[in-house]
Write an enzyme that holds these catalytic residues in place. Sequence first.
Site, PDB file in Angstrom:
ATOM      1  N   GLU A 150       0.818  -1.217   0.000  1.00 50.67           N
ATOM      2  CA  GLU A 150       0.000   0.000   0.000  1.00 50.67           C
ATOM      3  C   GLU A 150       0.848   1.261   0.000  1.00 50.67           C
ATOM      4  O   GLU A 150       1.272   1.725   1.051  1.00 50.67           O
ATOM      5  CB  GLU A 150      -0.935  -0.003   1.233  1.00 50.67           C
ATOM      6  CG  GLU A 150      -1.990  -1.084   1.165  1.00 50.67           C
ATOM      7  CD  GLU A 150      -2.939  -1.090   2.364  1.00 50.67           C
ATOM      8  OE1 GLU A 150      -2.709  -0.355   3.339  1.00 50.67           O
ATOM      9  OE2 GLU A 150      -3.927  -1.856   2.302  1.00 50.67           O
ATOM     10  N   GLU A 238      -6.053  -7.580  -0.798  1.00 47.55           N
ATOM     11  CA  GLU A 238      -6.329  -7.494   0.645  1.00 47.55           C
ATOM     12  C   GLU A 238      -7.662  -6.799   0.866  1.00 47.55           C
ATOM     13  O   GLU A 238      -7.931  -5.767   0.272  1.00 47.55           O
ATOM     14  CB  GLU A 238      -5.222  -6.705   1.354  1.00 47.55           C
ATOM     15  CG  GLU A 238      -5.391  -6.687   2.875  1.00 47.55           C
ATOM     16  CD  GLU A 238      -4.390  -5.775   3.582  1.00 47.55           C
ATOM     17  OE1 GLU A 238      -3.166  -5.974   3.419  1.00 47.55           O
ATOM     18  OE2 GLU A 238      -4.840  -4.855   4.286  1.00 47.55           O
TER      19      GLU A 238
HETATM   20  C1  IDC Z   1      -2.831  -4.168  10.555  1.00 49.22           C
HETATM   21  C2  IDC Z   1      -2.961  -5.366  11.488  1.00 49.22           C
HETATM   22  C3  IDC Z   1      -2.602  -4.942  12.896  1.00 49.22           C
HETATM   23  C4  IDC Z   1      -1.206  -4.320  12.893  1.00 49.22           C
HETATM   24  C5  IDC Z   1      -1.198  -3.142  11.895  1.00 49.22           C
HETATM   25  C6  IDC Z   1       0.142  -2.444  11.810  1.00 49.22           C
HETATM   26  O1  IDC Z   1      -4.276  -5.862  11.412  1.00 49.22           O
HETATM   27  O2  IDC Z   1      -2.640  -6.045  13.787  1.00 49.22           O
HETATM   28  O3  IDC Z   1      -0.905  -3.837  14.190  1.00 49.22           O
HETATM   29  O4  IDC Z   1      -1.539  -3.635  10.619  1.00 49.22           O
HETATM   30  O5  IDC Z   1       1.024  -3.099  11.024  1.00 49.22           O
HETATM   31  C7  IDC Z   1      -3.959  -2.455   5.871  1.00 49.22           C
HETATM   32  C8  IDC Z   1      -2.609  -3.046   5.898  1.00 49.22           C
HETATM   33  C9  IDC Z   1      -2.476  -4.080   6.996  1.00 49.22           C
HETATM   34  C10 IDC Z   1      -3.243  -3.660   8.252  1.00 49.22           C
HETATM   35  C11 IDC Z   1      -4.728  -3.611   7.894  1.00 49.22           C
HETATM   36  C12 IDC Z   1      -5.627  -3.243   9.079  1.00 49.22           C
HETATM   37  O6  IDC Z   1      -2.219  -3.593   4.660  1.00 49.22           O
HETATM   38  O7  IDC Z   1      -1.110  -4.252   7.288  1.00 49.22           O
HETATM   39  O8  IDC Z   1      -3.046  -4.640   9.235  1.00 49.22           O
HETATM   40  N1  IDC Z   1      -4.910  -2.652   6.794  1.00 49.22           N
HETATM   41  O9  IDC Z   1      -5.315  -1.978   9.551  1.00 49.22           O
HETATM   42  N2  IDC Z   1      -4.446  -1.629   4.946  1.00 49.22           N
HETATM   43  C13 IDC Z   1      -5.688  -1.277   5.298  1.00 49.22           C
HETATM   44  C14 IDC Z   1      -6.006  -1.920   6.478  1.00 49.22           C
END
Ligand code: IDC
Length: 319
Positions: A150, A238
């Site tokens: 992202e 995702e």
């Molecule tokens: C989130 C995980 C969380 C972690 C956070 C930080 O669910 O446990 O602490 O990342 O790394 C994304 C990202 C993905 C995120 C997810 C939810 O690709 O890494 O995971 N998210 O926030 N993009 C939109 C949402």
Amino acid sequence: PAVSPAPTPTVKTGGGVSKHGKLHVQGTQLCDEHGAAVELHGMSSHGIQWFPQYTTKQAIANTAAYGANLFRVAMYTGEGGYLSSPAQIKKAAYAAMDAAIENDMYVIIDWHVLNEGNPNRYSDVAKTFFAKMAQQYASYNNVIYEVCNEPCNGATWGDVKFYASEVIPSIRSYDKDAVILIGTPNWSQDVDEAVKGPVTGYDNIMYTLHFYAATNKEDLQNKLKSAADAGLPIFVSEFGICSADGNGQVDIDSANSWISLLDSYGISYVCWNLSNKDEKSALLTPACDKTSGFTYEDLSDEGKWLYGVLTSHVTPVLN
Ligand code: IDC
């Protein structure tokens, strides 16, 4: 709580690599070796630096039993990921990929750029990583390369395109035709930017759109429709059905409308995340301490919903 049923799929595509073989992109559609349109469905790992225990052959076999034919290996670059411990994380990534391959599944190796924002910051590291990865896996039909999860924090489509022009050749020098997924600006939501100037000169390129159903609704759905209608090949590498922070509440109605939309366009999708972390986007409940052999009761609300979606697309192996 009760989980409403998944929408009736318009596309039923099950089966793994032994059935579909080498993938390619035709127009906007992902197709298999026999020229048939194919949708891939599955789960993403959580960050493999935190939850490698859900990337074993047995854990992934469990997702295949639900009807998944794809697994995504989320290899964070930051937050204790590849940039800080390359040798260890690369080992974990290879192990996860091999586990998916042993299960006859397609597997995405995801260079999980997140807080780094602009993928160009570490493009030299990415180039070396992807060259090695492609060298190792070029002979497998399983592997899909996701070159940046992202782009965000102001990274523009121009930045991403420049990055892609740097990284794609290192993949293509070993793997001539595997599918490559490119992230889009604004946390992989701005497919409208990619439509204005897609990457040229390479076959089998797709662009990612990510959504979280409780946060992203009609506006983002409209972006997807316009981009797909304009000819952009889209892959949802995702999504979650809660809020974009990975928590909050699940929104089943919005989730179902997204799945109907993706199915109507033949777009593949990957759900975040296979872990028991205490957050809404985890597919297992926090109380589940198993790392394989999950039963329906071990699944979170999102997990139960996804189970319904996956099993409605194929004849499930488990009940
Ligand atoms: C989130 C995980 C969380 C972690 C956070 C930080 O669910 O446990 O602490 O990342 O790394 C994304 C990202 C993905 C995120 C997810 C939810 O690709 O890494 O995971 N998210 O926030 N993009 C939109 C949402």
